[in-house]
Design an enzyme around this catalytic site. Structure first.
Site, short mmCIF file in Angstrom:
data_model
loop_
_atom_site.label_atom_id
_atom_site.label_comp_id
_atom_site.label_asym_id
_atom_site.label_seq_id
_atom_site.Cartn_x
_atom_site.Cartn_y
_atom_site.Cartn_z
N LYS A 78 0.86 -1.18 0.00
CA LYS A 78 0.00 0.00 0.00
C LYS A 78 0.90 1.23 0.00
CE LYS A 78 -3.89 2.02 2.61
NZ LYS A 78 -4.78 1.86 3.80
N SER A 153 -9.66 1.63 2.74
CA SER A 153 -8.80 2.41 1.88
C SER A 153 -7.69 1.60 1.20
CB SER A 153 -8.16 3.55 2.68
OG SER A 153 -7.30 3.03 3.67
N SER A 177 -9.80 -0.69 6.94
CA SER A 177 -9.20 -0.56 5.61
C SER A 177 -8.44 -1.76 5.08
CB SER A 177 -8.28 0.65 5.56
OG SER A 177 -9.05 1.81 5.43
N1 GLN Z 1 -13.23 4.03 6.10
C1 GLN Z 1 -12.60 4.48 7.29
C2 GLN Z 1 -12.20 5.92 7.14
O1 GLN Z 1 -12.48 6.47 6.13
C3 GLN Z 1 -11.43 3.61 7.63
C4 GLN Z 1 -10.21 3.91 6.85
C5 GLN Z 1 -9.00 3.14 7.29
O2 GLN Z 1 -9.10 2.11 7.98
N2 GLN Z 1 -7.83 3.65 6.96
O3 GLN Z 1 -11.64 6.53 7.96
#
Ligand code: GLN
Length: 486
Positions: A78, A153, A177
């Protein structure tokens, strides 16, 4: 089976057996990328030359007598982990030209183990999102249906693993994410206990919630990668000094007598019937394999979204202050004063969702609102921690859905931040409590979209989590299914 379709452990067996070289494996996966990447769009940066060079080094190390689970295995990361000499954008224009001078701790470990780093994978900007649509470098598509989101994400990581564009990947998980994209793309994703994996070199979103973790084609690969990246690191003050178990070695312990808790609050209204059916089918398979199923309650689950969307933006607003065009990040070309330079650099460098989070975070921390929002959210967080403590007195592992629905269509929620935030309802409590959790494929919708089951365990019980997932994977027999990408 084509080379790029192998799992990490199958590839390793062939590398060790001498009938395949790392260079050949790397060439095979690069050819696969050439074939499908124009449609999937998982990578933000592909390091073709670097990967081939690393593969040649791995082959020389093997010829000199070295061995190891990851020696010569092509992986991808990532784009939130720092890679020395390789651009790291965090999905943002702000870091379009950022080339880190050092490797993240997890990357150091992977490189030392001889892994080949293929490149960096698309993600929501600064990991803020659930669909990877806020990525500044294009939206990765779901390999099972290219009109749909791959989750977020860590969407690029999930898409790349599902499409055989790498043998395994790292993602990060602040509120789901790793697990949510893993669920939407039909792969395995694990968020470790907070403190298990060093955050050194992981670009900070919400520091009290962020963890790095593996995203893989099956559970054994997940155990192998977790073992490789875990461990104490004095450069991360929240890293915990505890021995790292040999996760792959204990995988086959089975689930006889294991108490599997079904949290009532994770099966409430809004849950898609196909998701519920697939998850219940997974739970039934655990029971057949010898587990005891008990109903439990995590009563404060419903407050998780509200607490998370105060705490995470609050921490983000502080973490993202460093991108000011001086210390880090894009600098505007048109500014007459210092203040204007800060303002324009940040306005140009950050996308709309990141700006929204910074504003929310600044607001909830401001004098007069701190008690009403931030302090309240921390109190809710304590109640959620307490929920898990009580639940793990009655069971060893929790089983539930990961996401309320299968992957939605690209564009469906991007203009409705609230509905996007609400889709995180089943994943964010584990981050607030810091417990380990994973997503494992447990079924498909009628239209062929993957559905994941979420398992959660008490702090540092990754071994048990992986053992449960392994038993379930054997029972369900879904690990070999591939998306219909020609
Ligand atoms: N969807 C969540 C957010 O937008 C989690 C994102 C993540 O785990 N980095 O914050």
């Amino acid at each position: 089976m084509a080379i790029q379709e192998l799992n990490i452990h199958e590839l390793q067996a062939r590398l060790a057996g001498g009938d395949l070289s790392s260079l050949e494996a790397t060439q095979a996966v690069l050819a696969r990328i050439d074939l499908v990447e124009a449609r999937v769009g998982a990578y933000t940066t592909l390091d073709r030359e670097g990967a081939l060079a690393q593969a040649a080094v791995a082959d020389r190390r093997r010829a000199a007598g070295e061995s190891g689970d990851l020696l010569g295995v092509p992986l991808a990361l990532k784009d939130i982990v720092c890679t020395k000499g390789l651009r790291t954008t965090c999905g943002s224009r702000m870091l379009e030209t950022f080339v880190p001078p050092y490797d993240a701790a997890a990357v150091e470990k992977l490189k030392a183990a001889g892994a080949v780093i293929l490149g960096k994978l698309g993600m929501d900007e600064f990991a803020m999102g659930s669909s990877t649509e806020t990525c500044a470098y294009g939206v990765p598509k779901n390999p099972w249906d290219l009109s749909r989101i791959c989750g977020g994400s860590s969407g690029g990581s999930a898409a790349a693993v599902a499409a055989d564009e790498c043998f395994g990947a790292l993602g990060s998980d602040t509120g789901g994410s790793i697990r949510q994209p893993a669920s939407h793309c039909g792969i395995v994703g694990l968020k470790p206990t907070y403190g298990r994996v060093s955050r050194y070199g992981l670009i900070a979103y919400a520091s009290s919630l962020d963890q790095l973790g593996p995203m893989t084609k099956d559970v054994l690969d997940c155990a192998i990668l977790l073992k490789a990246i875990s461990g104490y690191d004095r450069r991360d003050s929240t890293s915990v000094d505890r021995p790292v178990p040999d996760y792959p070695a204990t995988l086959a312990a089975g689930v006889k007598g294991l108490r599997v808790g079904i949290p009532r609050e994770y099966f409430e209204e809004g849950l898609d019937p196909e998701v519920e059916a697939a998850v219940r089918n997974g739970i039934a398979a655990l029971r057949e394999a010898g587990a005891e199923v008990v109903e439990v309650s995590l009563p404060h689950t419903g407050y998780g979204v509200a607490a998370y969307y105060i705490i995470a933006p609050a921490e983000a607003s502080s973490n993202l202050a460093r991108y000011d065009g001086v210390r880090f990040g894009h600098r505007t070309k048109e500014a007459d004063t210092l203040l204007e330079m800060f303002q324009k650099s940040r306005a140009e460098g950050f996308g709309a969702e990141v700006q929204r989070r910074i504003m929310i975070g600044t607001y909830v921390l401001s004098a007069g609102y701190y008690d009403a929002y931030y302090r309240k959210a921390l109190q809710v967080r304590t109640l959620i921690v307490e929920d898990f403590r009580a639940a793990f007195e009655k069971c060893d592992v929790l089983a539930s859905p990961v996401a309320p629905t299968p992957a939605w269509r690209i564009g469906e929620k991007i203009d409705d931040p609230l509905s996007m935030y609400l889709s995180d309802v089943l994943t964010i409590s584990s981050n607030l409590a810091g417990v380990p959790c994973l997503s494992l494929p447990c079924g498909f919708s009628a239209t062929g979209l993957p559905i994941g089951i979420q398992l959660q365990a008490a702090h540092f019980e990754e071994e048990r989590l992986l053992q449960t997932a392994f038993a379930l994977e054997q029972a369900l027999g879904l690990a070999a299914r591939k998306p219909p990408l020609a």
